[in-house]
Scaffold this active site. Structure first.
Site, PDB file in Angstrom:
ATOM      1  N   TYR A  33       0.871  -1.004  -0.055  1.00 24.70           N
ATOM      2  CA  TYR A  33      -0.008  -0.046   0.042  1.00 24.70           C
ATOM      3  C   TYR A  33       0.695   1.239   0.046  1.00 24.70           C
ATOM      4  CZ  TYR A  33       0.844   1.025   5.112  1.00 24.70           C
ATOM      5  OH  TYR A  33       1.436   1.400   6.243  1.00 24.70           O
ATOM      6  N   ARG A  52       8.087   4.204  -4.779  1.00 23.16           N
ATOM      7  CA  ARG A  52       8.205   2.895  -3.639  1.00 23.16           C
ATOM      8  C   ARG A  52       7.085   1.984  -3.930  1.00 23.16           C
ATOM      9  NH1 ARG A  52       7.631   5.265   2.495  1.00 23.16           N
ATOM     10  NH2 ARG A  52       5.455   5.509   1.613  1.00 23.16           N
ATOM     11  N   ARG A 101      -7.308 -21.299  -1.267  1.00 24.22           N
ATOM     12  CA  ARG A 101      -6.298 -20.605  -0.313  1.00 24.22           C
ATOM     13  C   ARG A 101      -4.822 -21.598  -0.620  1.00 24.22           C
ATOM     14  NH1 ARG A 101      -4.394 -21.645   5.088  1.00 24.22           N
ATOM     15  NH2 ARG A 101      -3.304 -19.940   5.997  1.00 24.22           N
ATOM     16  N   LYS A 148       6.502  -1.864   2.107  1.00 16.58           N
ATOM     17  CA  LYS A 148       5.199  -1.464   2.619  1.00 16.58           C
ATOM     18  C   LYS A 148       4.045  -2.430   2.429  1.00 16.58           C
ATOM     19  CE  LYS A 148       3.348   3.280   3.220  1.00 16.58           C
ATOM     20  NZ  LYS A 148       3.295   3.425   4.706  1.00 16.58           N
ATOM     21  N   GLU A 180      11.675   2.681  14.417  1.00 19.30           N
ATOM     22  CA  GLU A 180      10.794   3.870  14.042  1.00 19.30           C
ATOM     23  C   GLU A 180       9.601   3.823  14.627  1.00 19.30           C
ATOM     24  OE1 GLU A 180       9.872   3.187   9.833  1.00 19.30           O
ATOM     25  OE2 GLU A 180       9.897   1.061  10.070  1.00 19.30           O
ATOM     26  N   LEU A 205      10.894   1.717   7.166  1.00 17.73           N
ATOM     27  CA  LEU A 205      10.329   1.897   6.032  1.00 17.73           C
ATOM     28  C   LEU A 205      11.429   3.219   5.530  1.00 17.73           C
ATOM     29  CD1 LEU A 205       8.094   1.431   3.834  1.00 17.73           C
ATOM     30  CD2 LEU A 205       6.938   3.483   4.941  1.00 17.73           C
TER      31      LEU A 205
HETATM   32  N1  PDD Z   1       2.994   5.087   7.357  1.00 20.27           N
HETATM   33  N2  PDD Z   1       7.380   4.174   8.801  1.00 20.27           N
HETATM   34  C1  PDD Z   1       6.317   3.305   8.726  1.00 20.27           C
HETATM   35  C2  PDD Z   1       6.554   2.175   9.699  1.00 20.27           C
HETATM   36  C3  PDD Z   1       5.307   3.936   8.321  1.00 20.27           C
HETATM   37  O1  PDD Z   1       4.248   3.017   8.421  1.00 20.27           O
HETATM   38  C4  PDD Z   1       5.445   4.990   7.602  1.00 20.27           C
HETATM   39  C5  PDD Z   1       4.084   5.614   6.906  1.00 20.27           C
HETATM   40  C6  PDD Z   1       6.488   5.718   7.591  1.00 20.27           C
HETATM   41  C7  PDD Z   1       6.485   7.059   7.000  1.00 20.27           C
HETATM   42  O2  PDD Z   1       6.472   6.970   5.772  1.00 20.27           O
HETATM   43  P1  PDD Z   1       5.980   8.345   4.487  1.00 20.27           P
HETATM   44  O3  PDD Z   1       7.015   9.385   4.920  1.00 20.27           O
HETATM   45  O4  PDD Z   1       6.536   7.776   3.314  1.00 20.27           O
HETATM   46  O5  PDD Z   1       4.784   8.433   4.809  1.00 20.27           O
HETATM   47  C8  PDD Z   1       7.591   5.373   8.186  1.00 20.27           C
HETATM   48  C9  PDD Z   1       1.499   5.377   6.320  1.00 20.27           C
HETATM   49  C10 PDD Z   1       1.496   6.964   6.532  1.00 20.27           C
HETATM   50  C11 PDD Z   1       0.338   4.762   7.120  1.00 20.27           C
HETATM   51  O6  PDD Z   1       0.698   3.424   7.294  1.00 20.27           O
HETATM   52  O7  PDD Z   1      -0.651   5.255   7.224  1.00 20.27           O
END
Ligand code: PDD
Length: 285
Positions: A33, A52, A101, A148, A180, A205
């Protein structure tokens, strides 16, 4: 008001969008996503999110069912039909449904593509003004956090654990170092003004907002060190903050019950938030 969402080639009402029970996103979390911010009805940093997305798909051998240009056109159409001024667009690609499945990747399945809008207050968020409180908790996620994927149960558990303790979010710890936040990248600013954040690897990420912020920090002559840091170092820091597409920059004013700096949003976080928003607003498409 019912949103119009996108599902596999169609713009339809959210209540009418249906995905198979055999969809591998549903059965295995076999899906990726992206979330792109929207300001003034325009996409922020979307090119980075598209690149990405392509990488996440290629790491998992999922064939994107549309070109990046077509996906961007879908995003723009959704903004228009839902009259979205501020918020985000969620986009998910699952490997699709093979009608049963089985663990192995099925052949000849068409990936499922879903997009929907979310109205949100990004620019005047109270957390940006007040800052957030976080707790640290063990990072129990898998080892490919650079992809992601929608397999987000561990971050949901971390976030809920934080909410249960009446704080806003969790910072995740592995081998003594912060990786993070539950859904954002984590930073501290030391007493001598150095901005520290964990370097890119499969442990985190590769945030699109992170990339932009580090460039802006260098331009603003803020010294940046990409290295892991511990919770103890964070407690002693002058400032802490997080970044993501849905927060931009949110200051962190308390970690594990310890006040960070003055307990108010710090000057580096505030400055980076302001210049990021200025630039993002200018460059949004
Ligand atoms: N999340 N680290 C993690 C684990 C994340 O899920 C996200 C983003 C980020 C920041 O990435 P970016 O700057 O590209 O949004 C870092 C999104 C916003 C979400 O899961 O809703």
């Amino acid at each position: 008001m019912e949103r119009i969402v996108y599902l596999d080639g169609e713009f339809i009402k959210e209540t009418e969008a249906k995905v198979s029970i055999f969809d591998r996103g549903f059965l295995f979390g076999d899906a990726v996503y992206e979330v792109t911010a929207v300001i003034n009805g325009k996409l922020v940093d979307n090119e980075g999110h598209m690149i990405r997305l392509q990488r996440s798909c290629s790491e998992l051998q999922i064939a994107l069912p549309a070109t990046l240009e077509q996906i961007t056109a879908i995003q723009k159409k959704l903004i228009e039909v839902n009259q979205l001024n501020e918020g985000g667009i969620y986009l998910q690609v699952s490997r699709g449904s093979a009608g049963d499945r089985d663990f192995g990747y099925p052949e000849n399945v068409t990936p499922t593509l879903v997009l929907f809008t979310q109205a949100r207050n990004l620019l005047n968020s109270p957390k940006a003004v007040k800052g957030m409180k976080v707790i640290t908790t063990e990072d129990i996620r898998w080892k490919r956090r650079d992809i992601k994927t929608v397999g987000l149960l561990a971050p949901c558990m971390a976030k809920q654990g934080a909410l249960d303790k009446q704080v806003d979010d969790a910072w995740l710890i592995e081998d003594g170092y912060i990786t993070e936040g539950s859904s954002n990248n984590a930073y501290i600013v030391t007493n001598d003004g150095v901005l520290i954040t964990r370097p890119l690897s499969n442990d985190i990420l590769h945030g699109i907002t992170r990339k932009a912020l580090l460039e802006l920090a260098e331009q603003a002559q803020i010294q940046v060190e990409e290295r892991p840091f511990t919770a103890e170092e964070a407690y002693q820091a002058d400032e802490a903050f997080v970044s993501s597409a849905t927060t931009f920059v949110w200051p962190v004013v308390e970690i594990d019950g310890k006040t960070i700096g003055t307990g108010k949003p710090g000057s580096v976080a505030t400055k980076l938030r302001d210049i990021y928003i200025e630039l993002a607003t200018q460059n949004a498409e």
